[in-house]
Design an enzyme around this catalytic site. Structure first.
Site, mmCIF file in Angstrom:
data_model
loop_
_atom_site.group_PDB
_atom_site.id
_atom_site.type_symbol
_atom_site.label_atom_id
_atom_site.label_comp_id
_atom_site.label_asym_id
_atom_site.label_seq_id
_atom_site.Cartn_x
_atom_site.Cartn_y
_atom_site.Cartn_z
ATOM 1 C CE LYS A 26 37.586 38.337 21.674
ATOM 2 N NZ LYS A 26 36.979 36.724 22.103
ATOM 3 C CG ASN A 27 39.325 33.861 20.086
ATOM 4 O OD1 ASN A 27 38.515 35.100 20.185
ATOM 5 N ND2 ASN A 27 38.976 33.343 18.920
ATOM 6 C CB CYS A 121 29.586 36.792 24.423
ATOM 7 S SG CYS A 121 30.803 37.923 23.713
ATOM 8 N NE ARG A 126 31.178 30.666 26.640
ATOM 9 C CZ ARG A 126 31.924 31.978 26.185
ATOM 10 N NH1 ARG A 126 31.769 33.181 25.880
ATOM 11 N NH2 ARG A 126 33.230 31.708 25.310
ATOM 12 C CG ASP A 311 34.137 32.954 17.929
ATOM 13 O OD1 ASP A 311 33.156 32.878 19.038
ATOM 14 O OD2 ASP A 311 35.183 33.437 18.152
ATOM 15 N NE ARG A 403 34.444 40.383 24.894
ATOM 16 C CZ ARG A 403 34.447 39.917 24.845
ATOM 17 N NH1 ARG A 403 32.240 39.444 24.658
ATOM 18 N NH2 ARG A 403 35.110 38.190 24.763
#
Ligand code: UD1
Length: 436
Positions: A26-27, A121, A126, A311, A403
């Site tokens: 995903k990242n 999220c 952030r 994560d 997600r």
């Protein structure tokens, strides 16, 4: 993709046996898909995970005028030859933190971008100041007004520069790398992040004609090129997805072969699980995870790669909640990453949080409970806990989990887990837990 009208129901307490195939990362995907906008040609991207962050990314690319074609469920072709729009739709951006990569991609190729401040999220503050400083070092003018980031290159284009990141940031490293890929001259990014997906983005851009050296070390050098051309690229396997399934086996017990991983990327997770008494055997692209005995306590501190990933913090905490003895977890990246702890307490976990530290006193067993996911990895950790817990766990707000996890239910059912996706009335999904 499923809305708040669906939840996972898990009948836990059963060990897992069999094989799980890991999807693309995903990242990496959420960086590489925006980077496809920089390509003056057609990119074919393989091993794309089927997750809602990818669907959103592709919707954004289409809205900007890219032609997006799904070749099969994991392969997409993106033709960005005719992009005319540099304003990213606000409603799409807000749903995904990674939409900030569109700034680097659009600024890098077209010299301008208008992107709404990103969502994603809620893990604490952030900021994107490092991204902005990096773009400014390349000569761009960046303004934040009315919830949008406006970035513009000078008439003569972006110019290479030396950029020192005063904090290790994955997002800023990837974003600046993209903007620099087509700047004039040499850009040096110092104190760069070293995560596997940074190397993957650099490899993608290099396949399309960029000249990026040193990705995966803390000094990245980018020699700007005039044009990126089309090509084919395959995304790396997802380190965090693999780590999450390793945690599922550690918590629930059993013997599972996790297939299609890069074992080197897993070292930071493997070594922690081994300390906890889990047996792990590497075999080429596969890792076998065996948990026969009770888990042992350990301490964990999250750090930039190659440290233990933030994560994976909630998932390893789920395992520690069941380990013998008291463990300390120290969250080294985010301020607000323990929101799931109140949900774990509903299952009988004994965890005290003080700022960035959680003290986890292992219990003999967790008991199933109705829970609500509060972010992506917190939701994944609730699945880990639910698989180990005695009784039934229901997890609402699963859109967070979708997600980032491709076919989570199918993969877990394949190793014998009793997990089902069920429709529930809205009220039911929203009353699953009072925590929010
Ligand atoms: C971070 C994680 C990444 C994870 C993601 C979602 C690290 C180094 N990064 O990436 O592995 O997938 O969260 O959980 O572990 N910061 C600033 N200014 C900026 C950008 C960041 O001060 O402009 C700070 C952040 O507040 C944070 C730290 O730098 O404390 C790391 O942030 P960054 O790596 O950029 O976050 P993500 O890219 O979201």
């Amino acid at each position: 993709m499923y809305s708040a009208l669906y939840k996972y129901v898990i009948h836990g307490g059963k060990p897992l046996f069999g094989e799980i195939e890991i999807s693309g990362a995903k990242n990496a995907a959420v960086g590489i898909l925006p980077a496809a906008l920089m390509v003056d040609g057609v990119c074919r991207i393989e091993n794309v995970p089927q997750i809602s962050d990818v669907t959103l990314s592709l919707d954004i690319l289409s809205a900007l005028g890219a032609e997006v074609r799904l070749v099969n469920k994991n392969t997409v072709e993106i033709d960005s030859r005719h992009i005319r729009n540099f304003t990213v739709p606000d409603d799409l951006c807000r749903k995904m933190r990674a939409s900030y990569y569109l700034i680097g991609a659009l600024l890098g190729r077209f010299g301008r971008a208008q992107v709404s401040m990103p969502g994603g999220c809620n893990l604490g503050v952030r900021p994107i100041d490092l991204h902005i400083k990096g773009f400014e070092k390349l000569g761009a003018t960046v303004d934040v007004m009315g919830g949008f980031v406006y970035a513009t290159a000078p008439e003569s284009g972006l110019r290479g520069s030396t950029i020192y990141m005063d904090q290790v940031s994955v997002g800023a490293t990837m974003n600046v790398m993209m903007a620099a890929a087509m700047a004039k001259g040499l850009t040096v990014i110092e104190n760069a992040a070293k995560e596997p997906h940074i190397v993957d983005l650099a490899n993608f851009l290099n396949t399309m004609g960029a000249h990026i050296m040193g990705a995966g070390t803390d000094v990245i050098k980018v020699r700007g090129v005039e044009r990126l051309h089309g090509g084919t690229y395959s995304i790396i396997p997802d380190q965090i997805e693999a780590g999450t399934y390793m945690a599922c086996v550690a918590a629930a017990g059993g013997n599972v072969l996790i297939k299609n991983v890069i074992p080197k990327h897993m070292d930071c997770i493997t070594s922690k699980l081994e300390e906890m008494g889990v047996e792990i055997r590497e075999d080429g692209d596969n890792i076998r995870v065996i948990r026969k005995h009770h888990l042992r306590r350990t301490n964990v501190k999250t750090m930039p790669y190659p440290g233990f990933p933030t994560d994976m913090q909630p998932q390893i905490t789920a395992c520690l909640a069941l380990a013998r003895g008291t463990s300390m977890v120290n969250e080294g990246i985010w301020d607000n990453r323990y929101r799931y702890v109140d949900e774990f307490k509903r299952m009988g976990a004994r965890i005290q949080v003080d700022g960035k530290v959680a003290v986890v006193e292992g219990v003999e067993r967790l008991s199933g409970a109705p829970l609500r996911a509060c972010d992506l990895r917190a939701g994944a950790a609730m699945v880990v806990a639910g698989l180990a817990a005695k009784g039934t766990t229901e997890i609402g707000e699963i859109h967070y989990i979708e997600r980032g996890y491709d076919d989570l239910v199918g993969k877990l059912r394949g190793v014998g887990a009793e997990i089902t996706l069920i429709a529930c009335p809205d009220d039911d999904a929203n009353s699953a837990s009072s925590a929010g």
